[in-house]
Write a protein that holds these residues in place. Sequence first.
Motif, short mmCIF file in Angstrom:
data_model
loop_
_atom_site.label_atom_id
_atom_site.label_comp_id
_atom_site.label_asym_id
_atom_site.label_seq_id
_atom_site.Cartn_x
_atom_site.Cartn_y
_atom_site.Cartn_z
N ILE A 448 -8.03 -1.37 -7.48
CA ILE A 448 -7.79 -0.21 -6.62
C ILE A 448 -8.88 0.85 -6.80
CG2 ILE A 448 -6.18 1.68 -6.16
CD1 ILE A 448 -3.91 -0.19 -6.73
N ASN A 465 -3.70 3.53 1.43
CA ASN A 465 -2.32 3.61 0.96
C ASN A 465 -1.56 2.33 1.25
OD1 ASN A 465 -1.70 6.11 -0.41
ND2 ASN A 465 -2.20 7.16 1.50
N ARG A 468 -2.68 -0.20 -1.31
CA ARG A 468 -2.06 0.06 -2.61
C ARG A 468 -0.59 -0.34 -2.62
NH1 ARG A 468 0.79 4.38 -5.00
NH2 ARG A 468 0.24 4.79 -7.20
N THR A 469 0.12 -0.06 -1.54
CA THR A 469 1.55 -0.40 -1.47
C THR A 469 1.76 -1.90 -1.52
OG1 THR A 469 2.00 1.60 -0.19
CG2 THR A 469 3.63 -0.16 -0.07
N CYS A 472 1.27 -3.16 -5.04
CA CYS A 472 2.43 -2.83 -5.88
C CYS A 472 3.61 -3.75 -5.60
CB CYS A 472 2.83 -1.37 -5.68
SG CYS A 472 1.62 -0.18 -6.32
N VAL A 502 -1.43 2.48 -11.95
CA VAL A 502 -2.05 2.37 -10.61
C VAL A 502 -2.57 3.74 -10.18
CG1 VAL A 502 -1.69 1.69 -8.23
CG2 VAL A 502 -0.45 0.51 -10.06
N LYS A 504 -3.82 6.87 -7.85
CA LYS A 504 -3.40 7.39 -6.56
C LYS A 504 -4.57 7.42 -5.58
CE LYS A 504 0.40 10.24 -8.33
NZ LYS A 504 0.99 11.60 -8.40
N ILE A 505 -4.25 7.33 -4.32
CA ILE A 505 -5.27 7.31 -3.28
C ILE A 505 -5.78 8.73 -3.04
CG2 ILE A 505 -5.78 6.70 -0.90
CD1 ILE A 505 -5.28 4.33 -2.80
#
Length: 518
Positions: A448, A465, A468-469, A472, A502, A504-505
């Motif tokens: 990421i 985002n 990333r989701t 996860c 993880v 954050k964006i």
Amino acid sequence: MSFKRNPGGPARDSKTKTGGESEEHNPAVRACRKSDEAIVVKKPANKMAPVAMAESVERRASAKGNPTTAPEVGTQSPTQSEDGLVRIRAAARKDRTMRFNNLLHHLTVERLWKAYEHLQKRAAPGVDGIDWYRYGEALIQNLTELHRRLQTGRYRAQPVKREWITKPNGGQRALGITCVEDKIFQQALVWVLESIYEQDFLGFSYGFRPGRSQHDALDALYMALTVKKVSYVLDTDIQGYYDHIDQNWLMRFLEHRIADRRILELIKQTVQAGIVDAGQWQRSEQGIPQGAVISPLLSNIYLYYALDQWAHQWRERQARGEVYLIRYADDLIACFQYARDGQAFHWELAQRLKRFNLKLHPGKTRLIEFGRFARDNRKKRGEGKPESFDFLGFTHVCAQRRSDGGYTVRRITIAKRQREKLKEVRQWLKRNRHLPIAVQGRQIARIITGALNYYGVPGNLAALNAFRTEICKAWLWALRKRSHKAAKMSWDKFKRIVAEWVPKIRVIHPYPSERLHV
């Protein structure tokens, strides 16, 4: 023959005591007397008085003793070697037609050492099976021997090992793996050649040049699309560029600036060393190995003479409106004010490349309407939204600003590449779901973070985002498959794991107008 006492001080009896100790037994006194010239022979002049002396005699010190000044620096020293590249850059900048006929001596042992340290340590070995660590076990001896063979003309480039990698579109791309010793020589030679050609390359060339990156090219394109008078974009791609470079033309291009036959012969050996594919040696009479250290520079030199100079002259002499060019390696984006200029440039570009054994990809080269007036013009004609195009990992789309509804360009991660990366992450998690959470978390954080460092531009946060989701979700699935007990992992517990590992964006790269202070 006359003698003269040294004026360094009054003479002393050798038996005179100093501090209760004789001079012969005093270490300090003996040290002074060892470097002191007590008696110096005076050579008489050819003519003495009463006739005036014809010439004076230079006073000479004895040969014994340490020199008072440092020895002169040799021509192969690190300092003069670096100064040599500075002088090459200055000469190349001053005279764009100068040919350099003495470059081989710049490949010093120290520069070869720097080239070795510059290589990737974990790169795959070439056909000789020697990797970076094994070559460094006897580094001094290996580099000295390599330097000797280069200077005496006994160096021979080894064949390139070919490996095939899968492209995002399902095809395959040939990747050449060079031996460590060849990489060292090529990297040192690249630094020498860059001193010349960096003074010649034009400003719209961004690929594989020192001090320039993909984001410099992306920023230049963004400014052209948002600030300049651009209504049409020609998205081009040269089909199989590295495999179709004409070696004869390449050597002719190099001779415009290089007259050192030894350097030219070394480059010729490098591109004609051959390829080992599945254990079989093949002759390489066309193209250059993609993946070799020197290949990006040679490709830039080839396109500088085959494309860049011609394109710059074309827009200065034949274009009716404004024309802006951005090239990264073999990917060229041309922006036009008028459609007629774009059509003419497209046709003449194909003819120009054909002369040098190159061809535009028919499925990836197209002229589209794109710019601040594209949406309104297409709406008046009853057509749909303006088409988008891909460049350096981003899909460029005509969009509107939320603040005032004005025109802007939105850059989004190419969806196909993002899906391929997600598929790769899911497969890795499936194979390594037994690893500790900390190990998995560090790997996911690297993935990421790498995506953020490249794709973290304004307007692309939604795509990041979503990326990333999905990662996860895949990680939670992998953790729940570890055991029956792990299958009961709650979402709240997993959120604490995500918060710990993880990232954050966020936006990493500001708007080009802010970075360039426009």
